[in-house]
Motif scaffolding. Structure first.
Motif, mmCIF file in Angstrom:
data_model
loop_
_atom_site.group_PDB
_atom_site.id
_atom_site.type_symbol
_atom_site.label_atom_id
_atom_site.label_comp_id
_atom_site.label_asym_id
_atom_site.label_seq_id
_atom_site.Cartn_x
_atom_site.Cartn_y
_atom_site.Cartn_z
ATOM 1 N N ILE A 86 4.094 5.680 6.298
ATOM 2 C CA ILE A 86 3.064 6.708 6.242
ATOM 3 C C ILE A 86 2.077 6.346 5.133
ATOM 4 C CG2 ILE A 86 4.568 8.544 7.113
ATOM 5 C CD1 ILE A 86 4.748 9.589 4.192
ATOM 6 N N PRO A 87 0.812 6.762 5.267
ATOM 7 C CA PRO A 87 -0.166 6.483 4.203
ATOM 8 C C PRO A 87 0.281 7.120 2.889
ATOM 9 C CG PRO A 87 -1.262 7.232 6.195
ATOM 10 C CD PRO A 87 0.217 7.440 6.410
ATOM 11 N N PHE A 88 0.138 6.368 1.814
ATOM 12 C CA PHE A 88 0.514 6.845 0.490
ATOM 13 C C PHE A 88 -0.708 6.940 -0.417
ATOM 14 C CE2 PHE A 88 2.111 5.851 -3.858
ATOM 15 C CZ PHE A 88 2.830 6.997 -4.052
ATOM 16 N N SER A 89 -1.516 5.883 -0.449
ATOM 17 C CA SER A 89 -2.683 5.876 -1.330
ATOM 18 C C SER A 89 -3.675 4.813 -0.865
ATOM 19 C CB SER A 89 -2.237 5.584 -2.769
ATOM 20 O OG SER A 89 -3.326 5.671 -3.650
ATOM 21 N N SER A 90 -4.930 4.982 -1.231
ATOM 22 C CA SER A 90 -5.972 4.000 -0.948
ATOM 23 C C SER A 90 -6.892 3.895 -2.146
ATOM 24 C CB SER A 90 -6.804 4.401 0.273
ATOM 25 O OG SER A 90 -6.034 4.384 1.429
ATOM 26 N N ALA A 91 -7.491 2.741 -2.295
ATOM 27 C CA ALA A 91 -8.469 2.538 -3.369
ATOM 28 C C ALA A 91 -9.480 1.484 -2.920
ATOM 29 C CB ALA A 91 -7.788 2.075 -4.643
ATOM 30 N N ALA A 92 -10.722 1.739 -3.226
ATOM 31 C CA ALA A 92 -11.767 0.757 -2.952
ATOM 32 C C ALA A 92 -12.014 -0.065 -4.201
ATOM 33 C CB ALA A 92 -13.040 1.479 -2.538
ATOM 34 N N PHE A 93 -12.391 -1.321 -4.004
ATOM 35 C CA PHE A 93 -12.741 -2.165 -5.143
ATOM 36 C C PHE A 93 -13.784 -3.182 -4.706
ATOM 37 C CE2 PHE A 93 -9.258 -4.387 -3.112
ATOM 38 C CZ PHE A 93 -9.596 -5.721 -3.196
ATOM 39 N N LYS A 140 9.780 -3.892 0.529
ATOM 40 C CA LYS A 140 10.066 -3.276 1.830
ATOM 41 C C LYS A 140 9.633 -1.808 1.837
ATOM 42 C CE LYS A 140 13.631 -2.732 5.310
ATOM 43 N NZ LYS A 140 14.996 -3.070 5.712
ATOM 44 N N PHE A 141 9.756 -1.126 0.710
ATOM 45 C CA PHE A 141 9.437 0.295 0.600
ATOM 46 C C PHE A 141 7.930 0.553 0.620
ATOM 47 C CE2 PHE A 141 8.891 4.099 -2.231
ATOM 48 C CZ PHE A 141 9.400 5.032 -1.350
ATOM 49 N N ILE A 142 7.142 -0.321 -0.014
ATOM 50 C CA ILE A 142 5.693 -0.145 -0.109
ATOM 51 C C ILE A 142 5.005 -1.299 0.602
ATOM 52 C CG2 ILE A 142 3.708 -0.013 -1.655
ATOM 53 C CD1 ILE A 142 5.598 1.177 -3.757
ATOM 54 N N LYS A 143 4.195 -0.966 1.594
ATOM 55 C CA LYS A 143 3.422 -1.981 2.309
ATOM 56 C C LYS A 143 1.996 -1.942 1.766
ATOM 57 C CE LYS A 143 2.758 -1.298 6.705
ATOM 58 N NZ LYS A 143 2.776 -1.291 8.174
ATOM 59 N N ILE A 144 1.487 -3.107 1.400
ATOM 60 C CA ILE A 144 0.127 -3.221 0.853
ATOM 61 C C ILE A 144 -0.754 -3.932 1.873
ATOM 62 C CG2 ILE A 144 -1.309 -4.162 -0.985
ATOM 63 C CD1 ILE A 144 1.206 -4.260 -2.736
ATOM 64 N N LYS A 145 -1.937 -3.362 2.092
ATOM 65 C CA LYS A 145 -2.950 -4.028 2.912
ATOM 66 C C LYS A 145 -4.255 -4.015 2.148
ATOM 67 C CE LYS A 145 -1.621 -3.315 7.708
ATOM 68 N NZ LYS A 145 -2.038 -2.701 8.981
ATOM 69 N N ILE A 146 -4.954 -5.132 2.200
ATOM 70 C CA ILE A 146 -6.329 -5.187 1.708
ATOM 71 C C ILE A 146 -7.176 -5.457 2.932
ATOM 72 C CG2 ILE A 146 -8.000 -6.403 0.279
ATOM 73 C CD1 ILE A 146 -5.768 -6.840 -1.745
ATOM 74 N N ASP A 177 1.110 1.998 1.924
ATOM 75 C CA ASP A 177 1.908 2.836 2.815
ATOM 76 C C ASP A 177 3.340 2.800 2.319
ATOM 77 O OD1 ASP A 177 -0.352 3.202 4.370
ATOM 78 O OD2 ASP A 177 0.193 1.640 5.805
ATOM 79 N N ARG A 178 4.058 3.909 2.469
ATOM 80 C CA ARG A 178 5.453 3.954 2.037
ATOM 81 C C ARG A 178 6.354 4.184 3.226
ATOM 82 N NH1 ARG A 178 7.647 9.052 1.386
ATOM 83 N NH2 ARG A 178 8.865 8.886 -0.254
ATOM 84 N N LEU A 179 7.519 3.577 3.156
ATOM 85 C CA LEU A 179 8.483 3.633 4.247
ATOM 86 C C LEU A 179 9.252 4.949 4.228
ATOM 87 C CD1 LEU A 179 9.899 2.055 6.554
ATOM 88 C CD2 LEU A 179 11.539 1.271 4.834
ATOM 89 N N GLU A 203 -2.239 -7.786 5.538
ATOM 90 C CA GLU A 203 -1.032 -7.315 4.863
ATOM 91 C C GLU A 203 -0.652 -8.310 3.770
ATOM 92 O OE1 GLU A 203 3.468 -5.722 5.877
ATOM 93 O OE2 GLU A 203 2.067 -6.128 7.513
ATOM 94 N N ILE A 204 -0.357 -7.791 2.603
ATOM 95 C CA ILE A 204 0.051 -8.606 1.459
ATOM 96 C C ILE A 204 1.577 -8.638 1.465
ATOM 97 C CG2 ILE A 204 -0.126 -8.905 -1.034
ATOM 98 C CD1 ILE A 204 -2.848 -8.955 0.479
ATOM 99 N N LEU A 205 2.156 -9.808 1.624
ATOM 100 C CA LEU A 205 3.599 -9.940 1.803
ATOM 101 C C LEU A 205 4.290 -10.513 0.572
ATOM 102 C CD1 LEU A 205 3.479 -11.435 5.403
ATOM 103 C CD2 LEU A 205 3.990 -9.072 4.759
ATOM 104 N N ASP A 206 5.551 -10.156 0.425
ATOM 105 C CA ASP A 206 6.452 -10.754 -0.576
ATOM 106 C C ASP A 206 5.929 -10.695 -2.006
ATOM 107 O OD1 ASP A 206 8.238 -11.419 1.474
ATOM 108 O OD2 ASP A 206 7.140 -13.273 1.889
#
Length: 108
Positions: A98-105, A38-44, A86-88, A48-51
């Motif tokens: 809010i945006p926290f970090s990004s990385a390309a791969f 819940k605190f960190i939301k991940i998107k690729i 993103d962090r809550l 959105e990457i859930l659970d």
């Protein structure tokens, strides 16, 4: 610890010790993982990457403590991708990410 994360852990009734059994420890680990999800939301890209299941991690060289998770990439096509974290933030009147970090791969 971040105030927003502390609020989430209270919501999930996360416990910091005094366990009576392994079952209590495993149940608490699930609460921890749900709290971090819940605190960190991940998107690729835009997905959105859930659970995700989250784990404590200690860096083997620096001894720094953090969190880690594993993300299955089998449904993503080969090529360039961008991951966003993103962090809550929990405010008095509202909560938002809010945006926290990004990385390309590159997936081969």
């Amino acid at each position: 610890m971040d105030n927003s994360l502390e609020e989430i852990m209270k919501e999930y009734e996360f416990q910091k010790g005094n366990f009576q059994s392994r079952e209590e420890i495993f149940a608490n680990d699930r609460k921890f993982s749900a709290s971090i999800s819940k605190f960190i939301k991940i998107k690729i890209d835009s997905v959105e990457i859930l659970d995700n299941e989250w784990f404590y991690h200690r860096h083997p060289q620096t001894n720094e403590v953090g969190f880690k998770t594993y993300i299955a990439l089998d449904s993503f096509p080969k090529g360039y991708h961008k991951m966003h974290l993103d962090r809550l933030i929990i405010g008095q009147d509202s909560s938002y990410y809010i945006p926290f970090s990004s990385a390309a791969f590159f997936k081969e």
